[in-house]
Design a protein around this motif. Structure first.
Motif, mmCIF file in Angstrom:
data_model
loop_
_atom_site.group_PDB
_atom_site.id
_atom_site.type_symbol
_atom_site.label_atom_id
_atom_site.label_comp_id
_atom_site.label_asym_id
_atom_site.label_seq_id
_atom_site.Cartn_x
_atom_site.Cartn_y
_atom_site.Cartn_z
ATOM 1 N N SER A 1 -3.707 4.081 -1.854
ATOM 2 C CA SER A 1 -5.078 4.552 -1.059
ATOM 3 C C SER A 1 -4.889 5.852 -0.396
ATOM 4 O O SER A 1 -3.940 6.349 -0.066
ATOM 5 C CB SER A 1 -5.143 3.328 0.147
ATOM 6 N N TYR B 1 -7.004 3.493 4.499
ATOM 7 C CA TYR B 1 -6.167 2.659 5.109
ATOM 8 C C TYR B 1 -6.093 2.565 6.565
ATOM 9 O O TYR B 1 -6.151 1.462 7.192
ATOM 10 C CB TYR B 1 -4.561 3.136 4.757
ATOM 11 N N LYS C 1 -9.189 0.365 7.449
ATOM 12 C CA LYS C 1 -8.820 -1.067 7.304
ATOM 13 C C LYS C 1 -7.791 -1.400 8.734
ATOM 14 O O LYS C 1 -7.911 -2.537 8.833
ATOM 15 C CB LYS C 1 -7.648 -1.237 6.066
ATOM 16 N N MET D 1 0.911 -1.286 0.093
ATOM 17 C CA MET D 1 0.144 0.105 0.034
ATOM 18 C C MET D 1 0.876 1.321 0.133
ATOM 19 O O MET D 1 1.685 1.283 0.605
ATOM 20 C CB MET D 1 -0.854 0.101 1.293
ATOM 21 N N TYR E 1 3.476 -0.963 3.930
ATOM 22 C CA TYR E 1 3.084 0.156 3.487
ATOM 23 C C TYR E 1 4.101 1.198 3.334
ATOM 24 O O TYR E 1 4.887 1.120 4.071
ATOM 25 C CB TYR E 1 1.606 0.687 4.288
ATOM 26 N N SER F 1 -1.547 -4.077 9.128
ATOM 27 C CA SER F 1 -1.283 -3.147 7.938
ATOM 28 C C SER F 1 -1.840 -4.013 6.641
ATOM 29 O O SER F 1 -1.768 -5.382 6.644
ATOM 30 C CB SER F 1 0.105 -3.086 7.668
#
Length: 263
Positions: free
Chosen positions: A248, A253, A256, A1, A196, A263
């Protein structure tokens, strides 16, 4: 990400170098850069987060609405870029929500300076992205802070990305001065370790800053600005997509993380 974020502010940086710049020019330069960013993101088909000062938003509400209408997240960068009071935390959130008609969940302190997390929670923010977890002379001394997201005073903290071990910052200056091959290598290793990348930039980087008499910036600030930086970010996004990384908005994020705890 990959979380791309942009700090949309009145362009007051020349004051740090003993130069003056009118408020109209501050707004014009930031607006020119923001529109370039929006074109890059639209062409690439990715969404991002725009941390915006209330002061900028009040003077350029049409740009704020374009950010929102194109599917990006609006977050707070304080009320003013060069002035801070604790009450500005709630006031900037309220003003941005009033202008944009959306809920503002995130905050980033101007110049990534420390901010009282209890005040962040009190103002109603869900997350804070105001930590550069590295050491830079005269700016940051954050080696004791976690490299990756953590909770503090019931607020999710999302530090900007630094490489593992030596904590080399993957922030805007790195994108101007490192060869892209090295930058991509560091980004890939950090993404592999953390899952990420949290990267931040400013709109004025996408304009020509190589004007010594006007701005007085050193070479490491003006290197690869303007069209060169537009090309650099465009290339980086294309590289990330080829690697299979998702892009994103930060709020999505964070949601999430809330749902999965990871993560």
């Amino acid at each position: 990400m990959i979380l791309l974020s942009f700090d949309i502010e009145e362009f007051d940086m020349p004051f740090e170098y003993g130069k003056t710049i009118s408020f109209d020019d501050q707004l014009s330069i930031s607006t020119q850069g923001t529109l370039s960013i929006l074109r890059i993101l639209k062409d690439a088909g990715v969404k991002a987060t725009f941390y915006t000062t209330a002061n900028y938003a009040m003077h350029r509400p049409e740009v704020v609405m374009q950010i929102i209408n194109e599917g990006h997240e609006l977050a707070s960068h304080g009320f003013y870029h060069s002035e801070f009071k604790p009450e500005h935390l709630a006031q900037s959130k309220q003003k941005l929500e009033e202008i944009g008609g959306v809920t503002v969940k995130g905050y980033r302190m101007a110049r990534m300076m420390p901010v009282d997390e209890r005040e962040i929670e009190k103002a109603g923010y869900v997350y804070n992205s105001s930590i550069n977890p590295t050491w830079l002379p005269g700016r940051y001394n954050n080696f004791s802070k976690p490299r990756t997201w953590f909770y503090h005073h019931n607020v999710l903290q999302l530090p900007s990305s630094v490489s593992p071990l030596i904590r080399f910052p993957l922030f805007w200056l790195s994108f101007h001065n490192l060869p892209m091959g090295i930058l991509k290598m560091l980004s890939a290793s950090t993404h592999r370790k953390d899952g990420y990348l949290n990267l931040y930039f400013h709109p004025w980087e996408f304009t020509d800053l190589d004007q010594p008499e006007r701005f007085g910036f050193p070479g490491y600030v003006v290197r690869n600005t303007g069209n060169a930086f537009i090309q650099r970010l465009t290339d980086f996004i294309a590289w990330g997509k080829r690697k299979g990384y998702e892009f994103s908005r930060t709020d999505q994020y964070v949601e999430k993380i809330f749902k999965t705890g990871k993560s």
